[in-house]
Motif scaffolding. Structure first.
Motif, short mmCIF file in Angstrom:
data_model
loop_
_atom_site.label_atom_id
_atom_site.label_comp_id
_atom_site.label_asym_id
_atom_site.label_seq_id
_atom_site.Cartn_x
_atom_site.Cartn_y
_atom_site.Cartn_z
N ALA A 56 0.85 -1.20 0.00
CA ALA A 56 0.00 0.00 0.00
C ALA A 56 0.88 1.25 0.00
O ALA A 56 0.57 2.24 -0.68
CB ALA A 56 -0.94 -0.01 1.21
N ALA A 57 1.99 1.21 0.74
CA ALA A 57 2.91 2.35 0.77
C ALA A 57 3.49 2.60 -0.62
O ALA A 57 3.59 3.75 -1.07
CB ALA A 57 4.04 2.09 1.77
N ALA A 58 3.88 1.54 -1.31
CA ALA A 58 4.41 1.68 -2.67
C ALA A 58 3.37 2.28 -3.60
O ALA A 58 3.68 3.13 -4.45
CB ALA A 58 4.88 0.32 -3.20
N ASN A 59 2.12 1.86 -3.44
CA ASN A 59 1.04 2.37 -4.29
C ASN A 59 0.82 3.86 -4.09
O ASN A 59 0.66 4.60 -5.07
CB ASN A 59 -0.27 1.61 -4.02
N ILE A 60 0.79 4.34 -2.85
CA ILE A 60 0.54 5.77 -2.65
C ILE A 60 1.77 6.60 -3.03
O ILE A 60 1.63 7.72 -3.50
CB ILE A 60 0.02 6.12 -1.23
N HIS A 61 2.96 6.01 -2.88
CA HIS A 61 4.17 6.71 -3.32
C HIS A 61 4.13 6.92 -4.83
O HIS A 61 4.47 7.99 -5.32
CB HIS A 61 5.41 5.92 -2.91
N LYS A 63 1.68 7.40 -6.64
CA LYS A 63 0.67 8.42 -6.97
C LYS A 63 1.12 9.82 -6.55
O LYS A 63 0.38 10.78 -6.70
CB LYS A 63 -0.67 8.09 -6.31
N GLY A 64 2.30 9.93 -5.94
CA GLY A 64 2.83 11.25 -5.58
C GLY A 64 2.35 11.81 -4.26
O GLY A 64 2.50 13.00 -3.99
N ALA A 65 1.77 10.95 -3.41
CA ALA A 65 1.30 11.43 -2.11
C ALA A 65 2.49 11.87 -1.24
O ALA A 65 3.54 11.26 -1.26
CB ALA A 65 0.52 10.34 -1.39
N GLU A 66 2.28 12.95 -0.52
CA GLU A 66 3.32 13.48 0.37
C GLU A 66 3.00 13.20 1.83
O GLU A 66 3.87 13.26 2.70
CB GLU A 66 3.44 14.99 0.18
N VAL A 67 1.72 12.93 2.12
CA VAL A 67 1.23 12.74 3.48
C VAL A 67 0.24 11.58 3.48
O VAL A 67 -0.52 11.42 2.52
CB VAL A 67 0.52 14.02 3.98
N LEU A 68 0.24 10.79 4.55
CA LEU A 68 -0.76 9.75 4.74
C LEU A 68 -1.53 10.05 6.02
O LEU A 68 -0.93 10.26 7.08
CB LEU A 68 -0.11 8.37 4.88
N LEU A 69 -2.86 10.06 5.92
CA LEU A 69 -3.73 10.17 7.09
C LEU A 69 -4.39 8.80 7.27
O LEU A 69 -5.04 8.30 6.35
CB LEU A 69 -4.81 11.23 6.88
N THR A 70 -4.23 8.21 8.44
CA THR A 70 -4.78 6.89 8.71
C THR A 70 -5.03 6.76 10.20
O THR A 70 -4.74 7.68 10.97
CB THR A 70 -3.84 5.78 8.17
N GLY A 71 -5.54 5.62 10.61
CA GLY A 71 -5.73 5.37 12.03
C GLY A 71 -4.49 4.74 12.62
O GLY A 71 -3.92 5.22 13.59
N CYS A 73 -0.73 2.55 11.71
CA CYS A 73 0.30 2.22 10.74
C CYS A 73 1.36 1.37 11.42
O CYS A 73 1.94 1.78 12.41
CB CYS A 73 0.91 3.51 10.17
N GLY A 74 1.58 0.16 10.89
CA GLY A 74 2.56 -0.76 11.47
C GLY A 74 3.99 -0.39 11.14
O GLY A 74 4.25 0.49 10.31
N PRO A 75 4.95 -1.06 11.79
CA PRO A 75 6.35 -0.68 11.68
C PRO A 75 6.95 -0.82 10.28
O PRO A 75 7.69 0.06 9.84
CB PRO A 75 7.06 -1.59 12.69
N ASN A 76 6.65 -1.89 9.56
CA ASN A 76 7.24 -2.06 8.23
C ASN A 76 6.68 -1.04 7.25
O ASN A 76 7.42 -0.46 6.45
CB ASN A 76 7.00 -3.48 7.71
N LEU A 81 7.09 4.04 4.18
CA LEU A 81 6.54 5.37 3.91
C LEU A 81 7.57 6.46 4.14
O LEU A 81 7.78 7.32 3.29
CB LEU A 81 5.31 5.61 4.78
N THR A 82 8.22 6.42 5.30
CA THR A 82 9.18 7.48 5.61
C THR A 82 10.39 7.42 4.68
O THR A 82 10.93 8.45 4.30
CB THR A 82 9.61 7.46 7.09
N ALA A 83 10.79 6.22 4.28
CA ALA A 83 11.91 6.09 3.32
C ALA A 83 11.53 6.72 1.99
O ALA A 83 12.38 7.24 1.27
CB ALA A 83 12.27 4.62 3.13
#
Length: 120
Positions: A56-61, A63-71, A73-76, A81-83
């Motif tokens: 999911a992180a690869a998918n939003i990356h 699409k050019g997303a800069e921020v994720l809003l969620t409830g 988020c696990g460690p991996n 995402l941060t990488a």
């Protein structure tokens, strides 16, 4: 303009935020200026045994997303995402529209670590 990814239970701005990141039904990518949005169908990850958050992180990356809003988020997923330069704001709630507005109003803060164990 900023592209904001939000985990969602539906395909509209008035859909509820899905608290799960990797296994969210959908992820909406919202333009902070125009409120136009793209819908990412996350079905392929919903039933995966592991790696859902990373995919999911690869998918939003992509699409050019800069921020994720969620409830939650696990460690991996958080590391992935941060990488990729995507900042994470956990504890988003309400509708997609409400969560984005809360973020734009400075009411959601960025996380510095995962807030749930993996494979949630």
């Amino acid at each position: 303009m900023m592209k904001i990814a939000v985990t969602s239970q539906g395909r509209e701005l008035d859909s509820p935020v899905d608290p799960r990141f990797g296994r969210a039904a959908y992820i909406l990518i919202v333009d902070s200026d125009t409120w136009s949005f793209d819908v990412l169908d996350n079905k392929a990850n919903v039933n995966s045994l592991k790696g859902a958050g990373i995919q999911a992180a690869a998918n939003i990356h992509s699409k050019g997303a800069e921020v994720l809003l969620t409830g939650f988020c696990g460690p991996n997923a958080f590391k992935t995402l941060t990488a990729g330069g995507i900042k994470v704001a956990n504890d988003a709630s309400g509708t997609i529209r409400e969560a984005v507005r809360s973020f734009l109003d400075g009411k959601l803060t960025f996380a510095d670590q995962a807030n749930v164990e993996g494979n949630w």
